[in-house]
Design a protein around this motif. Structure first.
Motif, PDB file in Angstrom:
ATOM      1  N   ALA A   1      -4.432   2.687   6.971  1.00  0.00           N
ATOM      2  CA  ALA A   1      -5.800   3.200   6.865  1.00  0.00           C
ATOM      3  C   ALA A   1      -5.882   4.530   7.584  1.00  0.00           C
ATOM      4  O   ALA A   1      -5.084   4.813   8.485  1.00  0.00           O
ATOM      5  N   ASP A   2      -6.844   5.332   7.180  1.00  0.00           N
ATOM      6  CA  ASP A   2      -7.108   6.576   7.901  1.00  0.00           C
ATOM      7  C   ASP A   2      -8.057   6.323   9.068  1.00  0.00           C
ATOM      8  O   ASP A   2      -7.942   6.963  10.113  1.00  0.00           O
ATOM      9  N   GLU A   3      -8.977   5.390   8.866  1.00  0.00           N
ATOM     10  CA  GLU A   3      -9.848   4.913   9.948  1.00  0.00           C
ATOM     11  C   GLU A   3     -10.163   3.446   9.680  1.00  0.00           C
ATOM     12  O   GLU A   3     -10.288   3.031   8.519  1.00  0.00           O
TER      13      GLU A   3
ATOM     14  N   SER B   1      -4.723   5.121  17.067  1.00  0.00           N
ATOM     15  CA  SER B   1      -5.572   6.305  16.839  1.00  0.00           C
ATOM     16  C   SER B   1      -6.524   6.084  15.668  1.00  0.00           C
ATOM     17  O   SER B   1      -7.507   6.803  15.515  1.00  0.00           O
ATOM     18  N   LYS B   2      -6.253   5.086  14.835  1.00  0.00           N
ATOM     19  CA  LYS B   2      -7.066   4.865  13.626  1.00  0.00           C
ATOM     20  C   LYS B   2      -8.335   4.031  13.893  1.00  0.00           C
ATOM     21  O   LYS B   2      -9.221   3.957  13.039  1.00  0.00           O
ATOM     22  N   LEU B   3      -8.382   3.386  15.067  1.00  0.00           N
ATOM     23  CA  LEU B   3      -9.534   2.522  15.360  1.00  0.00           C
ATOM     24  C   LEU B   3     -10.710   3.363  15.849  1.00  0.00           C
ATOM     25  O   LEU B   3     -10.581   4.121  16.816  1.00  0.00           O
TER      26      LEU B   3
ATOM     27  N   ARG C   1      -5.490   3.062  -6.783  1.00  0.00           N
ATOM     28  CA  ARG C   1      -4.542   1.961  -7.002  1.00  0.00           C
ATOM     29  C   ARG C   1      -4.516   1.030  -5.795  1.00  0.00           C
ATOM     30  O   ARG C   1      -4.285  -0.169  -5.934  1.00  0.00           O
ATOM     31  N   GLU C   2      -4.776   1.588  -4.620  1.00  0.00           N
ATOM     32  CA  GLU C   2      -4.847   0.733  -3.428  1.00  0.00           C
ATOM     33  C   GLU C   2      -5.998  -0.267  -3.566  1.00  0.00           C
ATOM     34  O   GLU C   2      -5.844  -1.454  -3.260  1.00  0.00           O
ATOM     35  N   LYS C   3      -7.123   0.206  -4.066  1.00  0.00           N
ATOM     36  CA  LYS C   3      -8.262  -0.719  -4.203  1.00  0.00           C
ATOM     37  C   LYS C   3      -7.985  -1.752  -5.297  1.00  0.00           C
ATOM     38  O   LYS C   3      -8.375  -2.919  -5.187  1.00  0.00           O
TER      39      LYS C   3
ATOM     40  N   ILE D   1     -11.761   3.756   6.056  1.00  0.00           N
ATOM     41  CA  ILE D   1     -11.604   4.927   5.173  1.00  0.00           C
ATOM     42  C   ILE D   1     -10.139   4.986   4.798  1.00  0.00           C
ATOM     43  O   ILE D   1      -9.263   4.866   5.662  1.00  0.00           O
ATOM     44  N   LYS D   2      -9.886   5.152   3.492  1.00  0.00           N
ATOM     45  CA  LYS D   2      -8.531   5.270   2.987  1.00  0.00           C
ATOM     46  C   LYS D   2      -8.493   6.384   1.930  1.00  0.00           C
ATOM     47  O   LYS D   2      -9.515   6.800   1.429  1.00  0.00           O
ATOM     48  N   GLY D   3      -7.275   6.808   1.637  1.00  0.00           N
ATOM     49  CA  GLY D   3      -7.115   7.823   0.598  1.00  0.00           C
ATOM     50  C   GLY D   3      -6.546   9.130   1.101  1.00  0.00           C
ATOM     51  O   GLY D   3      -6.415  10.083   0.334  1.00  0.00           O
ATOM     52  N   GLY D   4      -6.178   9.155   2.397  1.00  0.00           N
ATOM     53  CA  GLY D   4      -5.543  10.355   2.925  1.00  0.00           C
ATOM     54  C   GLY D   4      -4.281  10.715   2.152  1.00  0.00           C
ATOM     55  O   GLY D   4      -3.917  11.880   2.048  1.00  0.00           O
TER      56      GLY D   4
ATOM     57  N   GLY E   1       0.810  -1.218   0.000  1.00  0.00           N
ATOM     58  CA  GLY E   1       0.000   0.000   0.000  1.00  0.00           C
ATOM     59  C   GLY E   1       0.840   1.263   0.000  1.00  0.00           C
ATOM     60  O   GLY E   1       1.963   1.279  -0.522  1.00  0.00           O
ATOM     61  N   THR E   2       0.280   2.309   0.588  1.00  0.00           N
ATOM     62  CA  THR E   2       0.905   3.641   0.525  1.00  0.00           C
ATOM     63  C   THR E   2       0.707   4.373   1.855  1.00  0.00           C
ATOM     64  O   THR E   2      -0.362   4.245   2.473  1.00  0.00           O
ATOM     65  N   GLY E   3       1.708   5.166   2.225  1.00  0.00           N
ATOM     66  CA  GLY E   3       1.544   6.016   3.401  1.00  0.00           C
ATOM     67  C   GLY E   3       2.740   5.918   4.333  1.00  0.00           C
ATOM     68  O   GLY E   3       3.677   5.159   4.087  1.00  0.00           O
ATOM     69  N   SER E   4       2.673   6.667   5.426  1.00  0.00           N
ATOM     70  CA  SER E   4       3.814   6.705   6.341  1.00  0.00           C
ATOM     71  C   SER E   4       3.966   5.382   7.093  1.00  0.00           C
ATOM     72  O   SER E   4       5.087   4.988   7.437  1.00  0.00           O
ATOM     73  N   THR E   5       2.864   4.679   7.348  1.00  0.00           N
ATOM     74  CA  THR E   5       2.964   3.381   8.020  1.00  0.00           C
ATOM     75  C   THR E   5       3.543   2.342   7.065  1.00  0.00           C
ATOM     76  O   THR E   5       4.396   1.531   7.440  1.00  0.00           O
ATOM     77  N   VAL E   6       3.083   2.397   5.822  1.00  0.00           N
ATOM     78  CA  VAL E   6       3.625   1.472   4.814  1.00  0.00           C
ATOM     79  C   VAL E   6       5.104   1.752   4.554  1.00  0.00           C
ATOM     80  O   VAL E   6       5.880   0.822   4.313  1.00  0.00           O
TER      81      VAL E   6
ATOM     82  N   ALA F   1      -4.046  10.023  -1.060  1.00  0.00           N
ATOM     83  CA  ALA F   1      -4.522  10.174  -2.445  1.00  0.00           C
ATOM     84  C   ALA F   1      -4.238   8.960  -3.338  1.00  0.00           C
ATOM     85  O   ALA F   1      -4.332   9.065  -4.561  1.00  0.00           O
ATOM     86  N   ALA F   2      -3.943   7.813  -2.724  1.00  0.00           N
ATOM     87  CA  ALA F   2      -3.591   6.634  -3.529  1.00  0.00           C
ATOM     88  C   ALA F   2      -4.732   5.612  -3.581  1.00  0.00           C
ATOM     89  O   ALA F   2      -4.535   4.463  -3.982  1.00  0.00           O
ATOM     90  N   LEU F   3      -5.945   6.034  -3.213  1.00  0.00           N
ATOM     91  CA  LEU F   3      -7.029   5.077  -2.982  1.00  0.00           C
ATOM     92  C   LEU F   3      -7.384   4.197  -4.181  1.00  0.00           C
ATOM     93  O   LEU F   3      -7.700   3.016  -4.014  1.00  0.00           O
TER      94      LEU F   3
END
Ligand code: 5RP
Length: 219
Positions: free
Chosen positions: A83-85, A120-122, A102-104, A93-96, A27-32, A98-100
């Motif tokens: 995930a964002d939530e 914090s995301k739960l 391709r992620e899907k 909810i994902k896409g924070g 996926g994408t993001g700071s956690t990934v 903006a990669a939603l």
């Protein structure tokens, strides 16, 4: 522990879901980003990755991990993403980032979505985080009106164009009590490329970073 340390913790914990010899969905993001950094330590047993964004592709390649096109695989055992939530059923909810879209697409190739997130995301109910929607530019005003009719406040994300060349609309003020129903509904609206509700492609596992360590939620 800081949020950054919790992200590193779950990024590392996700390695247990990577099967030796199998291509992994990323996926994408700071956690990934933390997961990709951890993946380096087992890269000799990973033939490659299918990436969900230019950002992750660049990081994977910089670490010497081969990146395959989505079209080169017909299925993946696992897709690992943030995930964002996320709620208690694995709906997200994902896409924070903006990669939603391709992620899907990559999630759709995978048998199992493993979500990595700090605690914090739960959430109980999705919607406090503004819902990202990738929209073809011509349809943006009409999509905004449709969300307003549902009680949301929608606006175009300033300065952002996705890897696919489209704007993102962020919708505030929604309480998404029926994620599957809302995903299905918004998917029908002309011009919507992808709505950032991941209900059809929900997580099957969530590795949640908490002060007490990694908590594993199975859905
Ligand atoms: C990107 C995403 C990310 O998974 C989501 O925004 C979480 O990001 P982070 O790990 O940086 O908190 O959906 O489009």
């Amino acid at each position: 522990m800081t949020q950054d340390e919790l992200k590193a913790l779950v990024g590392q914990a996700a390695l247990q879901y990577v099967n030796p010899g199998e291509v992994v969905g990323v996926g994408t993001g700071s956690t990934v980003d933390k997961f990709i950094d951890a993946l380096v330590t087992i890269k000799d047993s990973v033939p490659g990755a299918v990436s969900s964004s230019n950002r992750s592709t660049d990081r994977l390649r910089a670490h010497g991990i081969r990146v395959l096109d989505a079209g080169e695989v017909s299925k993946l055992a696992v897709y690992i993403d943030g995930a964002d939530e996320i709620d208690g059923r694995g709906f997200m909810i994902k896409g924070g980032g903006a990669a939603l879209t391709r992620e899907k697409i990559v999630a759709d190739l995978a048998e199992r979505f493993v979500c990595i997130a700090d605690e914090s995301k739960l959430v109980q109910t999705l919607g406090a985080f503004p819902l990202p929607v990738e929209v073809i530019a011509m349809a943006v005003p009409q999509v905004i009106r449709r969300f307003e009719a549902l009680g949301g406040q929608a606006q175009v994300r300033s300065g952002v164009i996705t890897d696919n060349g489209h704007p993102i609309v962020d919708v505030r003020g929604l309480s998404i009590t029926d994620p599957l129903g809302m995903e299905t509904e918004v998917n029908q609206w002309p011009g919507v490329v992808t709505v950032g509700i991941f209900a059809r492609h929900r997580a099957r596992v969530c590795l949640l970073g908490t002060a007490a360590g990694v908590k594993t939620l199975n859905f």
